[in-house]
Write an enzyme that holds these catalytic residues in place. Structure first.
Site, PDB file in Angstrom:
ATOM      1  N   CYS A   1       0.799  -1.235   0.000  1.00  0.00           N
ATOM      2  CA  CYS A   1       0.000   0.000   0.000  1.00  0.00           C
ATOM      3  C   CYS A   1       0.833   1.288   0.000  1.00  0.00           C
ATOM      4  O   CYS A   1       0.694   2.095  -0.923  1.00  0.00           O
ATOM      5  CB  CYS A   1      -0.988   0.010   1.156  1.00  0.00           C
TER       6      CYS A   1
ATOM      7  N   HIS B   1      -4.495  -1.296  -5.744  1.00  0.00           N
ATOM      8  CA  HIS B   1      -4.980  -0.098  -5.048  1.00  0.00           C
ATOM      9  C   HIS B   1      -5.675   0.794  -6.055  1.00  0.00           C
ATOM     10  O   HIS B   1      -5.106   1.101  -7.098  1.00  0.00           O
ATOM     11  CB  HIS B   1      -3.828   0.605  -4.344  1.00  0.00           C
TER      12      HIS B   1
ATOM     13  N   HIS C   1      -8.396  -0.922  -1.292  1.00  0.00           N
ATOM     14  CA  HIS C   1      -7.400  -2.002  -1.327  1.00  0.00           C
ATOM     15  C   HIS C   1      -8.154  -3.240  -1.791  1.00  0.00           C
ATOM     16  O   HIS C   1      -9.210  -3.550  -1.253  1.00  0.00           O
ATOM     17  CB  HIS C   1      -6.834  -2.321   0.055  1.00  0.00           C
TER      18      HIS C   1
ATOM     19  N   LYS D   1     -14.696  -3.152   5.265  1.00  0.00           N
ATOM     20  CA  LYS D   1     -14.276  -4.010   4.158  1.00  0.00           C
ATOM     21  C   LYS D   1     -15.322  -5.062   3.817  1.00  0.00           C
ATOM     22  O   LYS D   1     -16.211  -5.360   4.624  1.00  0.00           O
ATOM     23  CB  LYS D   1     -12.949  -4.689   4.485  1.00  0.00           C
TER      24      LYS D   1
ATOM     25  N   ASP E   1      -2.177  -7.835  -5.607  1.00  0.00           N
ATOM     26  CA  ASP E   1      -2.583  -6.632  -4.891  1.00  0.00           C
ATOM     27  C   ASP E   1      -3.013  -5.545  -5.864  1.00  0.00           C
ATOM     28  O   ASP E   1      -2.483  -5.444  -6.960  1.00  0.00           O
ATOM     29  CB  ASP E   1      -1.381  -6.138  -4.088  1.00  0.00           C
TER      30      ASP E   1
ATOM     31  N   ARG F   1       6.715 -10.860   5.854  1.00  0.00           N
ATOM     32  CA  ARG F   1       6.196 -10.583   7.189  1.00  0.00           C
ATOM     33  C   ARG F   1       6.891 -11.504   8.174  1.00  0.00           C
ATOM     34  O   ARG F   1       7.051 -12.693   7.907  1.00  0.00           O
ATOM     35  CB  ARG F   1       4.676 -10.766   7.268  1.00  0.00           C
TER      36      ARG F   1
ATOM     37  N   GLN G   1       1.191 -11.030  -3.226  1.00  0.00           N
ATOM     38  CA  GLN G   1      -0.258 -10.843  -3.303  1.00  0.00           C
ATOM     39  C   GLN G   1      -0.630 -10.419  -4.716  1.00  0.00           C
ATOM     40  O   GLN G   1       0.177  -9.819  -5.403  1.00  0.00           O
ATOM     41  CB  GLN G   1      -0.698  -9.723  -2.349  1.00  0.00           C
TER      42      GLN G   1
HETATM   43 ZN   LIG Z   1      -3.347  -2.151   0.452  1.00  0.00          ZN
END
Ligand SMILES: [Zn+2]
Ligand SMILES: [Zn+2]
Length: 662
Positions: A344, A395, A520, A474, A393, A373, A391
């Site tokens: 992010c 945005h 997200h 979410k 991912d 992580r 991911q």
């Molecule tokens: Zn994010």
């Protein structure tokens, strides 16, 4: 939490779900309050909740609050049943093994366990004996009797139980109520809650024995942990046991090894080594997402390593640092750099690097960057709990007026992605959690926007109060696999906070600066975890487009080896993953090997096939049946299945198919 109500003439006020109230003396048993509402309700009740805290019917109530009766329809009741099951297990173990010292016995996700300190490890025979003894304890219908005792009295009761004595030391100098529960011959130090008596535990099963350190401390003694499960209904227990059996057969860690897809090494805990075959799967998944996101998305790549200023702006440095891998910066001599645990903030930096007009919105950045992580090594498990992952991912930077359309599209996008794999999904809407950033106004706005968009899709969803991210509400997607297990995968999270923190803006139609909103979005979560789920969902028998090896060409005899090699070259030129198995083994052996490796198609070539340009096709998991078809037709069929990402050559079966005996 001052006890105003108790002070006020020792009366407490309980507010029922219908708005009615009950005023009762503090110390009234929950059971008596439920009984005053109705005798039928009392017999259906398992426990109660006061302001969300679950207590059993035997508990004296001491504070005012919202009062809810919990019946076996409430998911919290199952936890009460399972924890009570742990007591019943300990009751049985103590009867048969009076020397067993007792540790803790909590309910867990899928059941419960109890830890025992014994000289000699338990055996599977012990397990069977304990289960039989538990059935007796259940039949004897012992009430769970709650008593509140002083520390001295508790010490006197548990003098023979060193682990409980150690636990009691925690109460020293605290004013926490010490409660003990007795069911028949067994007494335990426990906060509760429990079911009223042992007969509530009807459908249960002891599952396994494992070693577990006392209090999870490797320096302390190893205890014997007995795992078990329990349900309210017989068919629920049976379904669960069947799932466990299936899951064992499909374990991605086992199949990952036998199908040569990935492995782990102690030299890098929690980071997968992907073999050539496993890499094919991950690449295909990414290629599919790239196809789907060709229009309207911008794929970007951002650095993996950042100095702390980014994390200070994002807030991670304060709140999330222990989950990040910190890196020594030689220039400052400090560990003030970190591998990114999420994409992010780096996408905000990308956004802020240019000026944006409202005409560009929604602006969608997607990436497959590697994330790290710092999970404790004890929590790592196969591909589902890892330290390094990618991911899918994304945005999305957009105007508030665009949220509804965008969310509707995203929901459809995510659901259709899952359908490609034969996975079904259910939706959950999660609202503001107790710990959060941003004003209540912001949360009102964000929740209304996301909920409105969700409702506009017309799909059913479950409300999860308080389960949102700390920066916004979410929508989560729970995916159900072929053996009925649920996995939380996709997410759509609305974020009004990050644009503020990172001072992001766009130029509006009015020529002045405005804040965008951020969404997200992840579809499959991480490729690692999703691959694990797919391996188990398909039991390793991937649809042809995902299969690391799509076609295995097998000559009946060495005379046809060249024909087969030419076929493989032809298929490979078309982008298909084909190999030849010309080993000096029997045909049956080689076909069986292809089955074991879950190769979708085995094309057998003998004299007739070589002459007529055909193949004798064996389709995975269809036994001895074979089909003669022209090479052209076969190739067209496979290419078509790959192009359409069809769920072929076989539907996902509920049980692992027996290997063909070719
Ligand atoms: Zn994010
Ligand atoms: Zn208990």
């Amino acid at each position: 939490m001052s006890d105003l109500s108790t002070a006020a003439a020792d009366l407490i006020v309980l507010t029922l779900p219908d708005g009615n109230t009950r005023e009762v003396p503090a110390g009234t048993l929950a059971r008596d309050v439920v009984g005053s509402i109705g005798a039928r309700l009392l017999s259906a009740s398992v426990a109660v909740a006061v302001d969300g805290e679950v207590v059993d019917l035997m508990t004296p109530l001491r504070k005012s609050g919202a009062f809810v009766v919990i019946t076996d329809k409430d998911p919290r009741a199952l936890e009460v049943l399972r924890h009570s099951g742990a007591h019943i297990l300990a009751t049985a173990v103590r009867r048969l093994r009076p020397d067993a010292a007792i540790g803790f016995g909590p309910a867990i996700d899928d059941g419960f366990y109890y830890d025992f300190d014994v000289e000699k490890p338990f055996t599977p025979d012990d397990l069977a004996a304990f289960e039989a003894e538990m059935r007796k304890v259940v039949a004897e219908k012992y009430a769970f009797v709650r008593e509140e005792v002083s520390l001295e009295e508790a010490r006197a009761r548990f003098a023979g139980d060193p682990l409980k004595m150690e636990r009691l030391a925690d109460f020293e100098g605290s004013d926490e109520v010490i409660s003990v529960y007795t069911d028949g011959p067994f007494v335990d130090l426990c906060r509760g809650p429990h079911v009223p008596d042992t007969s509530y535990l009807k459908h249960f099963k002891l599952l396994s024995i494992a070693g577990a350190y006392w209090r999870g401390d490797v320096k302390r003694q190893m205890l014997q942990r007995i795992y078990a499960t329990a349900f309210w209904k017989k068919d629920e227990l049976e379904t669960h046991l069947h799932q466990l059996e299936e899951a064992k057969k499909r374990d991605h860690r086992v199949l990952g090894k036998s199908l040569d897809l990935f492995f782990f090494s102690p030299v890098s805990p929690g980071a997968a080594f992907w073999t050539e075959r496993g890499t094919v799967i991950v690449n295909e998944l990414q290629a599919y997402l790239r196809d789907l996101q060709r229009d309207g998305y911008q794929e970007i790549r951002t650095p993996l390593l950042y100095n702390k200023s980014l994390w200070e702006t994002s807030g991670h440095w304060g709140k999330y640092r222990e989950n990040m891998f910190l890196v020594l910066d030689n220039e400052t001599g400090e560990h003030d750099m970190s591998l990114k645990p999420m994409n992010c903030p780096s996408h905000y930096v990308m956004y802020a690097s240019k000026k944006h007009s409202y005409r560009e919105l929604p602006l969608r950045f997607n990436t497959y960057d590697v994330l790290h992580r710092n999970e404790v090594t004890g929590a790592l498990s196969g591909l589902t709990r890892v330290r390094q992952f990618q991911q899918d991912d994304c945005h999305i930077f957009l105007m508030e007026s665009q949220i509804a359309d965008e969310v509707r599209q995203l929901v459809q996008f995510i659901l259709s992605y899952y359908r490609t794999f034969g996975l079904t999904a259910t939706l959950k809407f999660a609202t503001r959690p107790a710990t959060r950033i941003g004003s209540d106004d912001m949360w009102d706005q964000a929740e209304a926007a996301l909920r409105g968009a969700l409702e506009a899709t017309g799909l059913p969803y479950e409300l999860k109060e308080g389960d949102g991210a700390f920066y916004g509400p979410k929508i989560d997607f729970d995916v159900h696999d072929s053996i009925g297990r649920a996995w939380q995968l996709g997410t759509i999270q609305l974020d009004y906070a990050a644009p503020e923190r990172f001072d992001l803006s766009y130029t509006g139609e009015d020529n002045s600066a405005h804040r965008p909103v951020i969404i997200h979005r992840a579809v499959s979560g991480s490729f690692e975890r999703f691959t694990a789920i797919l391996i188990e969902h398909f039991a390793g028998a991937f649809p042809v487009w995902l299969a690391p090896e799509q076609i295995r060409v097998i000559p009946i005899a060495d005379d046809y080896r060249e024909t087969c090699e030419a076929l493989v070259a032809r298929f490979r030129a078309k982008g298909l993953r084909a190999t030849v198995d010309a080993r000096n083994e029997t045909l049956n052996y080689r076909v069986r090997d292809g089955e074991m490796q879950k190769v979708p198609y085995m094309a057998v070539v003998g004299k007739r096939e070589a002459e007529e340009s055909t193949v004798a096709l064996r389709v995975r998991h269809t036994g001895k049946k074979q089909e003669i078809l022209s090479v052209d037709a076969f190739e067209a069929r496979v290419l078509d299945e790959v192009r359409t990402r069809a769920l072929t050559p076989m539907p996902v079966a509920a049980t692992t198919t027996e290997e063909a005996s070719a």
